[in-house]
Design a protein around this motif. Structure first.
Motif, short mmCIF file in Angstrom:
data_model
loop_
_atom_site.label_atom_id
_atom_site.label_comp_id
_atom_site.label_asym_id
_atom_site.label_seq_id
_atom_site.Cartn_x
_atom_site.Cartn_y
_atom_site.Cartn_z
N UNK B 14 47.77 48.57 33.79
CA UNK B 14 46.69 47.62 33.89
C UNK B 14 47.06 46.31 34.55
N UNK B 15 47.96 45.59 33.97
CA UNK B 15 48.12 44.21 34.41
C UNK B 15 48.81 44.07 35.74
N UNK B 17 47.68 45.40 38.75
CA UNK B 17 46.83 45.55 39.91
C UNK B 17 46.89 44.31 40.76
N UNK B 18 46.07 44.21 41.76
CA UNK B 18 46.16 43.00 42.54
C UNK B 18 45.18 42.96 43.68
N UNK B 103 46.32 49.62 43.69
CA UNK B 103 46.15 48.21 43.37
C UNK B 103 44.85 47.64 43.92
N UNK B 126 37.03 48.62 41.79
CA UNK B 126 37.47 47.74 40.71
C UNK B 126 37.83 48.60 39.50
N UNK B 187 44.17 36.99 38.20
CA UNK B 187 43.61 38.11 38.95
C UNK B 187 42.14 38.28 38.60
N UNK B 188 41.32 38.49 39.60
CA UNK B 188 39.86 38.64 39.45
C UNK B 188 39.24 37.40 38.80
#
Lengths: 234, 376
Positions: B14-15, B17-18, B103, B126, B187-188
């Protein structure tokens, strides 16, 4: 003009190296700062905003945006729902004793690798929580943060009613009954998000849930002889 | 068991991505402003013609840098682009994983309109939202209207309105960087807002007001405002000031910080620094946080560069043992004008790796990932 330019060069160079000189020890050395006198408020809102949201509520994890596996930790409302819906802390269950928060799923997930044998590692999966935060969450679960004197005298042979605790004075065979209100996981965490009955449990009593998932403590709907879970006596 | 190893060809971690963004490493070392290579005044997203020329001259194989290698012709008023990013490697948190995950997959479009206006839209994949999967496979992360004083859109006054990331700090691409993750621009973190920006080679200033996204479930839940100003004392040195105030239902945060950059031209070496002091208020309790990042970037040949970063995050300076330090080492290779191969590695220490019983520390974690960033 040349002098002005030279002055700017001088300022630029020295300003930058001053930043580095100040910044490096700040980054490296500030771990030595701080105190062990932990005055953080043991409130769900603090636990959410200061610990769970930045650590567990990252964009693609348990944010409101992604809600991986139905868990949300980046808002107080989401955290309450998550705790209750997924049974991460159950204060009125014999399964999880508030006095032993390590047995709650919430603590198991953030301290153990694959606690349920599902092939899912310790959370948060990108960077573990500091022990000091885990210890703080345990204290928050443990409570109590508020005690209300019932005023009833109790002895070893005449205990208090269910949900109340007998507190003995030192050296005395009699004590007074107290109702202990656990704030963890905050008022309302016992309100089941999915419950159509909109009832919740606290201290083996059933209460109505308000629209914001807080318990309406003004009226007891039902006293339970034993455990109370998901708005119903067991 | 003390360690588990999960091997998966496609594991969404999960954490990690980018989204692709501008490289602040190129500012001062290669050009003065982000907008000299990007269409957006704050950098990121679509490249300008100058940006594509830069990549053609920088990459090991400098092929045609235009969208689809120039095979797909677009009208002069329309710019198209896109990016696909994947990562593969190893994480230790403290369990061990071998991972591979997508990603980013985004398409960019920017249309030049009359009266110095430009519409920019990013559409892409997404992470789905649990319980709402059908409606959340794709989204528009950014969509905004820009008015620029200068017709070329590279400098001068800009006014932007729409959905975009508030301009704040050095804006590293790597979102695990503490100054992004804990520094107000996660992020996001894009949301709806209005920005007034002024960009010149010698200085730039960005003032953004923003609100919580009223349309969809988001990552940030704040209303607020952000300011970032950067003054370039010399072509090779800059200092910056930043400030942000945000308020959500659960807390409020006031951030203040400084940035600095210095490019040592003889060594082709860039130093960057960003430090923030954050005052967070929760209920009646106030706490102070520190967030910082020191980075040195060494450019080897035109296509290779290496970042060494030192990050610091202290969740609450009053309480001992809550601080984190990260050591990042990232090796970038611009293989072709459209492909960057990146080896990104990190070691993260809690309380400098010290553990005292149950208190005062925590497990050390880290990762080593190969990233492939392909620009369409």
């Amino acid at each position: 003009m040349v002098a002005r330019m030279a002055r700017r060069v001088w300022i630029a160079r020295y300003a930058f190296w001053a930043l580095w000189a100040l910044g490096a020890p700040w980054a490296l050395g500030s771990a030595a700062c701080g105190t062990t006198d932990d005055n953080r408020p043991r409130e769900a809102q603090y636990v959410t905003a200061a610990i769970l949201a930045p650590a567990c509520g990252a964009a693609e994890c348990h944010s409101t945006f992604a809600q991986v596996d139905g868990y949300t930790f980046d808002t107080l409302v989401g955290m309450r729902k998550t705790i209750v819906q997924n049974g991460l802390v159950k204060l009125d269950s014999t399964q999880f004793d508030p006095a032993a928060p390590q047995s709650s799923y919430l603590i198991a997930w953030i301290t153990e690798i694959d606690p349920l044998g599902l092939g899912i590692g310790r959370m948060p999966r990108d960077a573990p929580l500091p022990n000091e935060d885990i210890h703080f969450i345990e204290q928050w679960i443990t409570g109590p943060t508020d005690e209300q004197d019932q005023g009833t005298t109790c002895t070893a042979s005449t205990p208090c009613v269910a949900g109340a605790t007998c507190k003995f004075s030192t050296g005395s065979a009699t004590g007074e009954c107290y109702v202990i209100t656990y704030k963890a996981p905050a008022h309302g965490a016992q309100c089941n998000y999915q419950s159509k009955t909109r009832l919740g449990c606290l201290n083996r009593k059933v209460y109505n849930c308000n629209s914001d998932w807080n318990l309406d403590l003004s009226t007891v709907v039902q006293d339970c002889a034993g455990d109370c879970e998901n708005g119903a006596c067991q | 068991m003390s360690r588990i190893i999960v091997i998966a060809s496609t594991v969404i971690v999960a954490a990690l991505g980018g989204t692709a963004a501008a490289y602040p490493q190129f500012q001062l070392s290669r050009d003065q402003t982000c907008s000299s290579c990007h269409l957006s005044p704050a950098g990121g997203g679509l490249l300008s013609e100058n940006g594509m020329n830069f990549l053609e001259n920088t990459a090991t194989d400098g092929v045609d840098g235009r969208f689809m290698y120039g095979a797909l012709k677009t009208p002069a008023w329309l710019e198209l682009g896109g990016v696909i990013r994947t990562a593969y490697g190893y994480t230790h948190t403290p369990q061990d994983y071998l991972v591979g995950f997508p990603m980013q997959g985004d398409i960019y479009a920017s249309a030049k309109m009359p009266a110095h206006l430009r519409v920019t839209v990013t559409i892409g994949a997404r992470p789905t939202e649990h319980g709402n999967e059908a409606a959340t496979h794709a989204w528009s992360r950014e969509h905004f209207l820009t008015w620029s004083q200068d017709e070329s859109g590279t400098e001068g006054l800009f006014v932007r309105a729409g959905r975009f990331m508030p301009v704040f700090g050095l804006r590293y691409v790597e979102h695990p960087t503490y100054t992004r993750r804990f520094g107000g621009v996660p992020l996001y973190g894009e949301t709806y807002g209005v920005a007034v920006e002024y960009v010149k080679p010698s200085f730039e200033a960005h003032l953004t007001g923003f609100i919580k996204d009223p349309i969809q479930d988001t990552v940030v839940h704040d209303n607020g405002g952000a300011f970032y100003g950067e003054y370039r004392l010399l072509p090779e040195a800059s200092v910056g000031l930043e400030g942000m105030y945000t308020k959500s239902d659960d807390d409020s945060k006031l951030r203040g910080g400084i940035t600095g950059k210095y490019y040592l031209k003889p060594l082709d070496l860039l130093f960057q620094f960003e430090g923030q002091v954050v005052n967070q208020k929760i209920l009646s309790y106030g706490l102070t946080q520190l967030v910082g990042e020191l980075t040195a970037t060494k450019f080897f040949t035109s296509a290779w560069f290496l970042d060494l970063g030192l990050g610091h995050y202290d969740e609450n300076v009053r309480i001992a043992g809550l601080d984190r330090n990260s050591i990042d080492l990232n090796l970038h290779w611009m293989a072709i004008s459209h492909l960057e191969v990146l080896l990104t590695t990190r070691i993260e220490l809690i309380n400098q790796g010290r553990t005292q019983g149950l208190d005062g520390g925590g497990p050390t974690s880290g990762y080593a990932l190969f990233q492939f960033n392909y620009r369409l």
